[in-house]
Design a protein around this motif. Structure first.
Motif, PDB file in Angstrom:
ATOM      1  N   ALA A 115       2.384  46.888 -17.766  1.00 45.89           N
ATOM      2  CA  ALA A 115       1.028  47.565 -17.521  1.00 45.89           C
ATOM      3  C   ALA A 115       0.134  46.963 -18.915  1.00 45.89           C
ATOM      4  N   ILE A 116       0.837  46.911 -20.066  1.00 52.07           N
ATOM      5  CA  ILE A 116       0.041  46.370 -21.293  1.00 52.07           C
ATOM      6  C   ILE A 116      -0.390  44.956 -21.106  1.00 52.07           C
ATOM      7  N   PHE A 117       0.693  44.039 -20.757  1.00 48.93           N
ATOM      8  CA  PHE A 117       0.439  42.727 -20.404  1.00 48.93           C
ATOM      9  C   PHE A 117      -0.656  42.614 -19.254  1.00 48.93           C
ATOM     10  N   ALA A 118      -0.384  43.179 -18.222  1.00 49.47           N
ATOM     11  CA  ALA A 118      -1.338  43.112 -17.282  1.00 49.47           C
ATOM     12  C   ALA A 118      -2.930  43.269 -17.624  1.00 49.47           C
ATOM     13  N   GLU A 119      -2.952  44.422 -18.656  1.00 51.45           N
ATOM     14  CA  GLU A 119      -4.442  44.469 -19.202  1.00 51.45           C
ATOM     15  C   GLU A 119      -4.783  43.156 -19.921  1.00 51.45           C
ATOM     16  N   MET A 120      -3.909  42.583 -20.500  1.00 53.07           N
ATOM     17  CA  MET A 120      -4.364  41.179 -21.028  1.00 53.07           C
ATOM     18  C   MET A 120      -4.620  39.837 -20.194  1.00 53.07           C
ATOM     19  N   GLY A 121      -4.342  40.297 -19.024  1.00 57.41           N
ATOM     20  CA  GLY A 121      -4.383  39.223 -18.053  1.00 57.41           C
ATOM     21  C   GLY A 121      -3.150  38.429 -17.543  1.00 57.41           C
ATOM     22  N   PHE A 122      -1.907  39.029 -17.942  1.00 56.02           N
ATOM     23  CA  PHE A 122      -0.683  38.320 -17.581  1.00 56.02           C
ATOM     24  C   PHE A 122      -0.150  38.769 -16.283  1.00 56.02           C
ATOM     25  N   ALA A 123       0.268  38.113 -15.372  1.00 55.77           N
ATOM     26  CA  ALA A 123       0.562  38.325 -13.950  1.00 55.77           C
ATOM     27  C   ALA A 123       2.229  38.597 -14.079  1.00 55.77           C
ATOM     28  N   VAL A 124       3.004  39.110 -13.245  1.00 58.91           N
ATOM     29  CA  VAL A 124       4.605  39.295 -13.177  1.00 58.91           C
ATOM     30  C   VAL A 124       4.952  37.967 -12.502  1.00 58.91           C
ATOM     31  N   ALA A 125       6.090  37.276 -12.910  1.00 53.12           N
ATOM     32  CA  ALA A 125       6.841  36.173 -12.265  1.00 53.12           C
ATOM     33  C   ALA A 125       7.995  36.590 -12.235  1.00 53.12           C
ATOM     34  N   GLU A 126       8.947  36.287 -11.287  1.00 52.85           N
ATOM     35  CA  GLU A 126      10.351  36.510 -11.214  1.00 52.85           C
ATOM     36  C   GLU A 126      11.126  35.267 -11.059  1.00 52.85           C
ATOM     37  N   GLY A 127      12.522  35.153 -11.398  1.00 55.11           N
ATOM     38  CA  GLY A 127      13.381  34.181 -11.303  1.00 55.11           C
ATOM     39  C   GLY A 127      14.726  34.727 -10.968  1.00 55.11           C
ATOM     40  N   PRO A 128      15.698  33.865 -10.370  1.00 51.95           N
ATOM     41  CA  PRO A 128      16.921  34.551 -10.125  1.00 51.95           C
ATOM     42  C   PRO A 128      17.916  34.415 -11.378  1.00 51.95           C
ATOM     43  N   ARG A 129      18.803  35.570 -11.223  1.00 47.97           N
ATOM     44  CA  ARG A 129      19.642  35.634 -12.011  1.00 47.97           C
ATOM     45  C   ARG A 129      20.676  34.741 -12.392  1.00 47.97           C
ATOM     46  N   ILE A 130      21.295  34.185 -11.106  1.00 43.37           N
ATOM     47  CA  ILE A 130      22.115  33.183 -10.975  1.00 43.37           C
ATOM     48  C   ILE A 130      21.348  31.802 -11.255  1.00 43.37           C
ATOM     49  N   GLU A 131      21.308  31.182 -12.196  1.00 37.79           N
ATOM     50  CA  GLU A 131      20.278  29.873 -12.120  1.00 37.79           C
ATOM     51  C   GLU A 131      21.374  28.766 -12.485  1.00 37.79           C
ATOM     52  N   THR A 132      20.373  27.529 -12.241  1.00 41.72           N
ATOM     53  CA  THR A 132      21.279  26.124 -12.158  1.00 41.72           C
ATOM     54  C   THR A 132      21.216  26.019 -13.781  1.00 41.72           C
ATOM     55  N   ASP A 133      21.919  25.038 -14.018  1.00 43.28           N
ATOM     56  CA  ASP A 133      22.176  24.637 -15.399  1.00 43.28           C
ATOM     57  C   ASP A 133      20.741  23.779 -15.963  1.00 43.28           C
ATOM     58  N   TRP A 134      20.245  23.247 -14.901  1.00 42.73           N
ATOM     59  CA  TRP A 134      19.099  22.559 -15.255  1.00 42.73           C
ATOM     60  C   TRP A 134      17.845  23.636 -15.697  1.00 42.73           C
ATOM     61  N   TYR A 135      17.624  24.851 -14.965  1.00 46.85           N
ATOM     62  CA  TYR A 135      16.469  25.537 -15.282  1.00 46.85           C
ATOM     63  C   TYR A 135      16.800  26.493 -16.502  1.00 46.85           C
ATOM     64  N   ASN A 136      18.289  26.581 -16.641  1.00 47.29           N
ATOM     65  CA  ASN A 136      18.674  27.646 -17.859  1.00 47.29           C
ATOM     66  C   ASN A 136      18.620  26.874 -19.128  1.00 47.29           C
ATOM     67  N   PHE A 137      19.038  25.320 -18.961  1.00 50.19           N
ATOM     68  CA  PHE A 137      19.222  24.459 -20.270  1.00 50.19           C
ATOM     69  C   PHE A 137      18.437  23.237 -20.314  1.00 50.19           C
ATOM     70  N   ASP A 138      18.646  22.376 -19.206  1.00 49.10           N
ATOM     71  CA  ASP A 138      17.984  21.024 -19.508  1.00 49.10           C
ATOM     72  C   ASP A 138      16.599  20.893 -19.495  1.00 49.10           C
TER      73      ASP A 138
END
Ligand code: PHE
Length: 357
Positions: A115-138
């Motif tokens: 709620a606090i960040f929403a007031e500053m104009g931040f939207a919520v984004a989500e991603g998977p908990r099981i990630e590829t090596d590429w997104y998590n690291f490279d």
């Protein structure tokens, strides 16, 4: 002697309660009871008389005693039966209403900060908990040989034998959602990404699964000053105070340049955690200006756009806000524990569906 026996056994059979039993006991086999008196007479008898009268008296005494005990037990059984008959519960009656559910402190903290960040104009984004090596690291400028990979105590997923592709990982931070968000929506961008993350770590302030909220702002002309202001506003709003002292420490993350870790002033006196005062500092976040290589990995031109990013530990925030000293309690505790820290029922509006009951 047979008369005596008949008399007492008759009385015992008639006895209606424990008091009656006791009265018979005293009269018959008590210290000054009838049998004791007769025992005293034995001395006046001839040895032959005594030889039959003595054992007979003892036998009579034993018999009366066991009749008393048996009757006592029978009376107790009868009393229990009577209670079972007269006292009963109607288990079909409706129970008193009692609110069972509560928001977990981590959910509550997540909703508050969203709620606090929403007031500053931040939207919520989500991603998977099981990630590829590429997104998590490279993509975050952490190549295969980089020591940061080892530092993150990563849980690797299993690959089938002979499959030599890099294994998937349980994401070690929410930073991969930076890349996913940039790919998805391009610049400019202002998102937060709350969610669970995983590291092989376990002590009073670390659990193998914990929660972070990533922040990412990409635009033209973003500077470190925007980052500092955003974090200060957030911390003040979250802890509901006019002023909270933050400490920015120069640090290093492969995906930000420059980088800073941020601590919050607190004290742990007598096991009680207090924020805003004392001589201790608790690290709550890592931050910095997004590395140009990371912006490029997200498909955005780093010559045109800059940005800041941060990753805040939600569990840490909840510990500080609600004065909970051991992080592990978030995972193995029950409703009584929640109530102890003042988490009442679901009686507050929340993002999981308005005013819930
Ligand atoms: N991903 C970092 C961590 O988990 C935190 C961080 C996020 C640092 C964004 C800088 C920028 O420790």
């Amino acid at each position: 002697m047979d008369d005596l026996k008949a008399k007492y056994l008759g009385q015992i059979a008639e006895a209606a309660d424990e008091a009656a039993i006791e009265a018979i006991r005293v009269a018959a086999v008590g210290k000054k009871g009838e049998i004791a008196l007769m025992m005293r007479e034995l001395g006046k008898m001839t040895p032959e008389e005594r030889q039959t009268a003595g054992p007979a008296l003892n036998a009579l005494k034993d018999e009366i005693n066991s009749a008393l005990a048996a009757k006592k037990a029978a009376l107790a059984d009868a009393a229990l039966d009577e209670r079972l008959r007269s006292e009963w519960l109607d288990v079909t009656l409706p129970v008193r209403p009692r609110r069972q559910g509560t928001l977990h402190p981590i959910s509550q903290a997540s909703e508050e900060l969203t709620a606090i960040f929403a007031e500053m104009g931040f939207a919520v984004a989500e991603g998977p908990r099981i990630e590829t090596d590429w997104y998590n690291f490279d993509a975050l400028n952490i190549p295969g040989h980089h020591p940061a990979r080892a530092e993150m105590d990563t849980f690797y997923m299993h690959r089938a034998e002979g499959d030599n592709r890099p294994p998937h990982v349980l994401r070690t931070h929410t930073s991969p959602v930076q890349i996913r968000s940039m790919e998805l929506q391009g610049a400019p961008i202002r998102v937060i990404c709350p969610g669970g993350v995983y590291r092989a770590d376990y002590d009073q302030t670390h659990t193998p699964m914990f929660h972070q909220v990533e922040g990412l702002a990409i635009d033209k002309g973003i500077s470190m000053a925007n980052l500092k202001w955003t974090l200060e506003e957030f911390v003040k709003a979250f802890f509901e105070v006019d002023d909270v002292e933050l400490r920015f420490r120069a640090s290093h993350f492969p995906f930000t340049e420059p980088s800073a870790e941020v601590d919050i002033r607190c004290s742990w006196e007598g096991g009680q955690l207090k924020i805003g005062e004392g001589d201790d500092w608790m690290e709550i976040l890592g931050s910095g200006m997004v590395h140009p290589k990371v912006i490029a990995a997200g498909g955005i031109d780093p010559e045109v756009y800059q940005g800041f990013a941060f990753g805040i530990g939600i569990d840490r925030l909840a510990m500080l806000k609600y004065g909970i000293p051991d992080l592990r309690a978030f995972f193995d505790s029950d409703l009584r524990w929640l109530r102890h820290y003042g988490f009442a029922a679901l009686d507050m509006p929340n993002l999981h569906g308005g005013l819930s009951r």
